[in-house]
Design an enzyme around this catalytic site. Structure first.
Site, short mmCIF file in Angstrom:
data_model
loop_
_atom_site.label_atom_id
_atom_site.label_comp_id
_atom_site.label_asym_id
_atom_site.label_seq_id
_atom_site.Cartn_x
_atom_site.Cartn_y
_atom_site.Cartn_z
N LYS A 140 41.97 5.06 -24.63
CA LYS A 140 43.37 4.55 -24.35
C LYS A 140 43.42 3.03 -23.55
CE LYS A 140 44.60 9.01 -25.76
NZ LYS A 140 46.08 10.56 -26.07
N ILE A 191 40.73 16.74 -27.29
CA ILE A 191 41.05 17.69 -27.57
C ILE A 191 41.52 17.59 -29.29
CG2 ILE A 191 43.32 19.28 -27.58
CD1 ILE A 191 41.81 19.03 -25.04
N ASN A 233 56.88 8.60 -24.57
CA ASN A 233 58.38 7.06 -25.30
C ASN A 233 59.62 7.03 -24.19
OD1 ASN A 233 55.94 6.12 -27.43
ND2 ASN A 233 55.66 7.90 -27.95
N LYS A 256 50.61 4.61 -18.79
CA LYS A 256 49.80 5.72 -19.75
C LYS A 256 49.47 6.08 -18.39
CE LYS A 256 49.32 5.47 -24.05
NZ LYS A 256 49.71 4.57 -24.75
N LYS A 274 51.57 7.68 -37.37
CA LYS A 274 52.37 9.09 -37.99
C LYS A 274 52.62 8.15 -39.38
CE LYS A 274 54.40 10.20 -33.15
NZ LYS A 274 55.34 10.14 -32.53
N ARG A 313 62.22 6.03 -24.89
CA ARG A 313 62.76 5.20 -26.18
C ARG A 313 63.18 6.52 -27.89
NH1 ARG A 313 59.34 4.80 -30.16
NH2 ARG A 313 56.83 4.47 -29.69
#
Length: 455
Positions: free
Chosen positions: A158, A203, A291, A116, A237, A293
């Protein structure tokens, strides 16, 4: 075209890749752990080879055994699916060294965008907007406190090498920072073998918008539109849809152009996803991560774009140009995906492995797809992810897609294990979701408290 590829994965994504390869006339090799001896992907592949015991580190993460299986079976390429080794640059590099094609980006690009911190630096160079945050790795709480004071609370911690919601913490003030940093760092070290962290201003409220991109070795890069992945629990998700109701024509052009620019900057090859946070109040969006992938939610994009992303991955890895150009891509209707997990939503979503005694998957009609590796009599092992199916629908408009998903979930019947089907049915029927009025905080702060009150 390849004669034979090995699928270094399991479950529904392994089944999905096997089916795509078969339609391309490509032979397939499945790998499996001793716990997956009776798994569907093992039965569907042309060949299958055991790579170790149930524990992932000894089987699906065992690079030596997987590469040995590829050599032994004569596989020319390896498709990693998602999870496991799909974003492991060491594995991609080993494939390159052994003259086995890794169906994904190069190890160099994976290092650049999978980390990241590196990805953030590259996006700044590319002119893609990023959130205010640390400029490098953060290793100590003292560093974290200083950086947080500079960028302002609330912040997100993170893991630099993270993914799948691991090593992430929201911090509202300095009192929360030290324990949150230590917990996130420990989680990152355990999950990825790397405790390096970075910090971003949070955010909030925000939409989680991601753009599907495809690139080939000839330098062509296209986008296949955006997905709204804002319905999440613990950064995981739950439901995805395309297109996003939060984005108009102008903003859609801006955010997809930024994603293509990002991919072009790193000479990206194969399928990938650029993830953004959208501040709805200002209309500004910020790069979050890439990502490198295939994504779990790729079917919603396939429905609205008409492009088979997995087939494109295989073609591109074979050296072919993308079969479509940007001007050829047209978007039609609306698609929604619900992830079906063997878990108990009423008991903090505890996993529910066990034997499926009866299974009926919804079917019938245009625009309904169920990706699954389940069958009646199959025993879900307790060692892996709890997702057992994905229900994906497509309608001429969002209302039709919502109604079709409700119909599909009402038909979904599984006995022997507890699933989140009823939870997903309530979520897709919630007035806020029906209206498209939600952000990344909705599921945890609004929907779940009410849902868990119910008997």
């Amino acid at each position: 075209m390849f004669n034979k590829i090995l699928i270094a994965n399991r479950g529904e994504i392994a089944v999905r890749i096997i089916r795509a390869a078969r339609e391309l006339g490509v032979g397939t090799v499945a790998i499996y752990s001793t716990a997956d001896r009776d798994a569907l992907h093992v039965h569907l592949a042309d060949e299958a080879i055991c790579v170790g015991p149930a524990r992932s580190t000894e089987s699906y993460l065992n690079m030596n055994n997987i590469l040995s299986a590829a050599v032994a079976t004569g596989a020319q390429a390896i498709h990693p699916g998602f999870g496991f080794l799909s974003e492991n640059s060491k594995f991609a590099r080993l494939c390159e060294e052994m003259n086995i094609k890794f169906i994904g980006p190069s190890a160099k690009v994976m290092d650049m965008m999978g980390d990241k911190i590196n990805a953030r630096a590259e996006m700044i160079k590319a002119g893609v907007p990023v959130t205010p945050g640390s400029e490098g790795e953060v290793h100590t709480t003292d560093e974290a406190v200083k950086i947080a004071e500079e960028i302002g609370y609330p912040i997100m911690l993170k893991a630099s090498a993270g993914g799948g919601g691991k090593g992430i913490r929201k911090v509202n003030n300095v009192e929360e920072l030290v324990p949150a940093f230590e917990a996130a760092q420990a989680e990152a070290q355990a999950a990825f073998g790397n405790g390096a962290m970075f910090i971003e201003r949070m955010i909030f409220p925000a939409r989680h918008i991601e753009v599907q991109i495809l690139g080939d070795s000839q330098g062509n890069v296209i986008h296949l539109g955006e997905r709204d992945c804002s319905l999440q629990r613990n950064n995981q998700k739950v439901l995805e849809e395309s297109p996003s109701v939060a984005i108009g024509h102008t903003l859609r052009q801006e955010i997809t152009a930024a994603a293509v620019k990002a991919a072009q900057h790193v000479s990206y090859e194969n399928a990938g996803t650029i993830e953004f946070l959208l501040d709805e109040s200002s209309g500004k969006f910020y790069f979050m991560e890439m990502n490198t992938r295939i994504q779990v939610e790729h079917p919603v994009t396939e429905f609205v774009s008409g492009v088979d992303i997995v087939k494109e991955q295989i073609r591109v890895a074979n050296g072919n140009e993308l079969s479509v150009k940007q001007e050829d891509v047209t978007f039609s209707g609306h698609a929604i995906e619900c992830r079906i997990n063997a878990e108990n939503p009423k008991f903090n979503f505890a996993p529910s492995p066990g034997k499926i005694t009866n299974l009926f998957l919804p079917s019938g009609g245009v625009g309904l797809r169920v990706d699954s590796a389940m069958y009646s009599g199959y025993s879900i092992p307790p060692y892996y992810d709890s997702m057992i199916a994905k229900v994906i629908v497509h309608g001429e408009n969002r209302f039709e897609a919502l109604m079709k998903m409700q119909r599909a979930l009402l038909e979904f019947d599984v006995e022997g294990v507890i699933t989140n089907v009823d939870f997903q049915l309530e979520l897709i029927s919630d007035p806020h979701v029906v209206a498209g009025d939600y952000d990344t905080s909705f599921l945890g702060n609004v929907f779940l408290p009410e849902y868990q009150k119910e008997d």
